[in-house]
Design an enzyme around this catalytic site. Structure first.
Site, PDB file in Angstrom:
ATOM      1  CE1 TYR A   1      -3.429  -2.757   0.339  1.00  0.00           C
ATOM      2  CE2 TYR A   1      -3.721  -2.359   2.668  1.00  0.00           C
ATOM      3  CZ  TYR A   1      -4.099  -2.984   1.312  1.00  0.00           C
ATOM      4  OH  TYR A   1      -5.088  -3.814   1.677  1.00  0.00           O
TER       5      TYR A   1
ATOM      6  CG  LEU B   1     -18.978   1.481   4.253  1.00  0.00           C
ATOM      7  CD1 LEU B   1     -18.326   2.838   4.789  1.00  0.00           C
ATOM      8  CD2 LEU B   1     -20.474   1.119   4.453  1.00  0.00           C
TER       9      LEU B   1
ATOM     10  NE  ARG C   1     -12.929  -2.631  -3.614  1.00  0.00           N
ATOM     11  CZ  ARG C   1     -11.580  -2.814  -3.257  1.00  0.00           C
ATOM     12  NH1 ARG C   1     -10.842  -1.819  -2.813  1.00  0.00           N
ATOM     13  NH2 ARG C   1     -11.047  -4.082  -3.292  1.00  0.00           N
ATOM     14  N   GLY C   2     -16.843   2.944  -0.713  1.00  0.00           N
ATOM     15  CA  GLY C   2     -17.595   4.120  -0.521  1.00  0.00           C
ATOM     16  C   GLY C   2     -19.003   3.981  -1.489  1.00  0.00           C
TER      17      GLY C   2
ATOM     18  CB  SER D   1     -20.181   5.212   1.950  1.00  0.00           C
ATOM     19  OG  SER D   1     -20.459   6.458   0.802  1.00  0.00           O
TER      20      SER D   1
HETATM   21  N1  LIG Z   1      -7.550  -8.156   1.479  1.00  0.00           N
HETATM   22  C1  LIG Z   1      -7.596  -7.622   0.297  1.00  0.00           C
HETATM   23  O1  LIG Z   1      -7.840  -8.095  -0.587  1.00  0.00           O
HETATM   24  C2  LIG Z   1      -8.244  -6.100   0.564  1.00  0.00           C
HETATM   25  C3  LIG Z   1      -8.707  -5.381  -0.502  1.00  0.00           C
HETATM   26  C4  LIG Z   1      -8.969  -3.943  -0.191  1.00  0.00           C
HETATM   27  C5  LIG Z   1      -9.033  -3.437   0.845  1.00  0.00           C
HETATM   28  N2  LIG Z   1      -8.442  -4.292   2.113  1.00  0.00           N
HETATM   29  C6  LIG Z   1      -8.460  -3.672   3.465  1.00  0.00           C
HETATM   30  O2  LIG Z   1      -9.645  -3.252   3.787  1.00  0.00           O
HETATM   31  C7  LIG Z   1      -9.786  -1.953   4.300  1.00  0.00           C
HETATM   32  C8  LIG Z   1     -11.008  -1.350   4.313  1.00  0.00           C
HETATM   33  O3  LIG Z   1     -10.989  -0.740   2.686  1.00  0.00           O
HETATM   34  P1  LIG Z   1     -12.268  -0.845   1.830  1.00  0.00           P
HETATM   35  O4  LIG Z   1     -12.046  -0.222   0.472  1.00  0.00           O
HETATM   36  O5  LIG Z   1     -12.586  -2.313   1.920  1.00  0.00           O
HETATM   37  O6  LIG Z   1     -13.251   0.155   2.616  1.00  0.00           O
HETATM   38  P2  LIG Z   1     -14.711   0.529   2.599  1.00  0.00           P
HETATM   39  O7  LIG Z   1     -15.183   1.014   4.021  1.00  0.00           O
HETATM   40  O8  LIG Z   1     -15.610  -0.543   1.907  1.00  0.00           O
HETATM   41  O9  LIG Z   1     -14.767   1.786   1.720  1.00  0.00           O
HETATM   42  C9  LIG Z   1     -13.850   2.949   2.209  1.00  0.00           C
HETATM   43  C10 LIG Z   1     -14.313   3.999   1.366  1.00  0.00           C
HETATM   44  O10 LIG Z   1     -15.504   4.381   1.933  1.00  0.00           O
HETATM   45  C11 LIG Z   1     -15.786   5.993   1.899  1.00  0.00           C
HETATM   46  N3  LIG Z   1     -16.655   6.354   3.165  1.00  0.00           N
HETATM   47  C12 LIG Z   1     -17.716   6.903   3.176  1.00  0.00           C
HETATM   48  N4  LIG Z   1     -17.961   7.074   4.209  1.00  0.00           N
HETATM   49  C13 LIG Z   1     -17.398   6.054   4.995  1.00  0.00           C
HETATM   50  C14 LIG Z   1     -17.649   6.048   6.558  1.00  0.00           C
HETATM   51  N5  LIG Z   1     -18.366   6.440   7.302  1.00  0.00           N
HETATM   52  N6  LIG Z   1     -16.614   5.211   7.107  1.00  0.00           N
HETATM   53  C15 LIG Z   1     -15.488   4.449   6.368  1.00  0.00           C
HETATM   54  N7  LIG Z   1     -15.634   4.870   4.983  1.00  0.00           N
HETATM   55  C16 LIG Z   1     -16.639   5.694   4.078  1.00  0.00           C
HETATM   56  C17 LIG Z   1     -14.424   6.366   2.345  1.00  0.00           C
HETATM   57  O11 LIG Z   1     -14.461   7.492   2.099  1.00  0.00           O
HETATM   58  P3  LIG Z   1     -13.339   8.717   1.291  1.00  0.00           P
HETATM   59  O12 LIG Z   1     -13.349   8.136  -0.225  1.00  0.00           O
HETATM   60  O13 LIG Z   1     -14.257   9.884   1.477  1.00  0.00           O
HETATM   61  O14 LIG Z   1     -12.277   8.665   2.080  1.00  0.00           O
HETATM   62  C18 LIG Z   1     -13.434   5.399   1.480  1.00  0.00           C
HETATM   63  O15 LIG Z   1     -13.160   6.077   0.077  1.00  0.00           O
HETATM   64  C19 LIG Z   1      -8.575  -1.292   3.649  1.00  0.00           C
HETATM   65  O16 LIG Z   1      -7.989  -0.311   4.294  1.00  0.00           O
HETATM   66  C20 LIG Z   1      -7.394  -2.438   3.500  1.00  0.00           C
HETATM   67  O17 LIG Z   1      -6.915  -2.744   4.821  1.00  0.00           O
HETATM   68  C21 LIG Z   1      -8.271  -5.517   1.914  1.00  0.00           C
END
Ligand SMILES: NC(=O)c1ccc[n+]([C@@H]2O[C@H](COP(=O)([O-])OP(=O)(O)OC[C@H]3O[C@@H](n4cnc5c(N)ncnc54)[C@H](OP(=O)(O)O)[C@@H]3O)[C@@H](O)[C@H]2O)c1
Length: 332
Positions: A56, A206, A208-209, A212
């Site tokens: 990352y 979420l 990825r938003g 959300s």
């Molecule tokens: N194992 C894997 O293959 C893999 C893949 C992806 C992620 N991950 C892990 O999972 C973690 C979570 O990531 P994700 O993308 O899956 O997360 P997610 O929670 O599905 O999406 C995060 C996105 O949602 C937006 N968002 C809107 N409201 C929110 C709120 N209240 N709280 C949090 N986010 C909000 C964020 O906003 P903004 O754009 O405004 O910041 C951000 O862009 C990553 O950081 C990583 O550690 C693992």
């Protein structure tokens, strides 16, 4: 914050974890001081599980975490690190290297960047076609034996692969995308994890938003925001998916919570060993997400949510075709 135990052999962690990925990579520009303030706010709120990956931001995310933990008790944090992904200077993806020498090399760099002598949960982000999972877990078991790693995790693997891996060494948790619009794991992966005593760290809760409640049809994604490549965020798919969010919003408003909170609460309600990873990059988003921890969904709420977003309702696949090919979890 309530706690959950990751499987029968894994650590006990906060019911919500914080994922740091977007603070260094993939979601466009992030602001470093705000990222660190968000990690501090999460720790202060009782979050103990912090998820990162050595790729990352090519090490940036681990150094950010090291900076955020300076002056804090590192032993109160459960640091989960993904490794193995190969990148190029433009941020492109070149598969995975899971040879034993490569894993030991990745870990050496990670420990130095994190400024710690052990990783709490260490996991390959994706499998590599040339190294069987048994060999990967065997290498990781040596690192556990040596004290550099506490627990072994996996990411995006199938039920069968999980079973094979767990037979070599206990797996603490499988990290996998799981949300109201990504319900693939329900068929085989979640039941197998339950049977084996393996926890789940759910990402993309979420989407990825997208679900959300803050995403809009007109939102522009820049070249460094990889959501611009995701089928669910494009064209007619986006319109259909945002219509699902509108249906969810009606239920959230009736409950007096936000869309993001109800989406996270739904994942929390799917099982006592499932820990959603929150991708908040800013304190404001974190505060909203933390609110989900106190939302209890009734059977009537769950039925209404299921009617609004039935399994399989999403338009478009969760990754593009090239990335889907790396997912062992998607193999029949
Ligand atoms: N194992 C894997 O293959 C893999 C893949 C992806 C992620 N991950 C892990 O999972 C973690 C979570 O990531 P994700 O993308 O899956 O997360 P997610 O929670 O599905 O999406 C995060 C996105 O949602 C937006 N968002 C809107 N409201 C929110 C709120 N209240 N709280 C949090 N986010 C909000 C964020 O906003 P903004 O754009 O405004 O910041 C951000 O862009 C990553 O950081 C990583 O550690 C693992």
């Amino acid at each position: 914050m309530d706690t959950r135990t990751l499987g029968t052999t894994g650590p006990t962690v906060s019911a919500l974890g914080l994922g740091l990925m977007g603070m260094s990579d993939l979601y466009g520009a992030a602001e470093e001081a705000e990222s660190i303030a968000t990690i501090h706010a999460a720790l202060d709120a009782g979050i103990t599980l912090l998820d990162t990956g050595d790729f990352y931001g090519m090490g940036h995310n681990e150094m950010l975490l090291r900076d955020a933990l300076r002056g804090r008790n590192r032993d109160n944090a459960v640091i989960s690190v993904k490794f193995g992904a190969l990148r190029d200077v433009d941020g492109g993806w070149n598969g995975s290297d899971l040879r034993p020498v490569a894993i030991k090399n990745f870990l050496a760099y990670t420990l130095r960047r994190l400024g710690t002598d052990h990783v709490d949960i260490y996991r390959p982000a994706r499998l590599a076609p040339d190294v069987p999972v048994e060999e990967v877990v065997g290498t990781l078991a040596e690192l556990v034996e040596a004290g550099h790693v506490r627990h072994i995790g996996l990411s995006e693997v199938s039920a069968e692969t999980l079973r094979r891996a767990h037979a070599v060494h206990p797996i603490s948790d499988l990290q996998i995308e799981y949300s109201l619009i990504s319900r693939g794991p329900e068929a085989e992966i979640l039941p197998t994890a339950r049977e084996l005593g393996v926890g789940i760290t759910a990402y993309g809760v979420l989407s990825r938003g997208l679900i959300s409640g803050h995403w809009t049809a007109g939102r522009q994604t820049t070249g460094t925001d990889f959501r611009s490549q995701l089928p669910r965020f494009a064209g007619a798919n986006l319109d259909r998916n945002l219509a699902l969010v509108d249906a969810l919003r009606v239920i959230a408003e009736a409950r007096g919570v936000t869309v993001a909170q109800i989406a996270i609460a739904w994942v929390l309600a799917r099982g006592a060993t499932i820990v959603p990873l929150i991708g908040a990059r800013r304190r404001e988003r974190l505060t909203e997400a933390l609110g989900a921890a106190t939302v209890t969904l009734t059977d009537a709420d769950l039925a209404a949510i299921e009617a609004a977003i039935p399994a399989g309702a999403a338009a478009g696949s969760r990754y593009d075709e090239a990335q889907m090919a790396f997912l062992d979890s998607e193999r029949a």
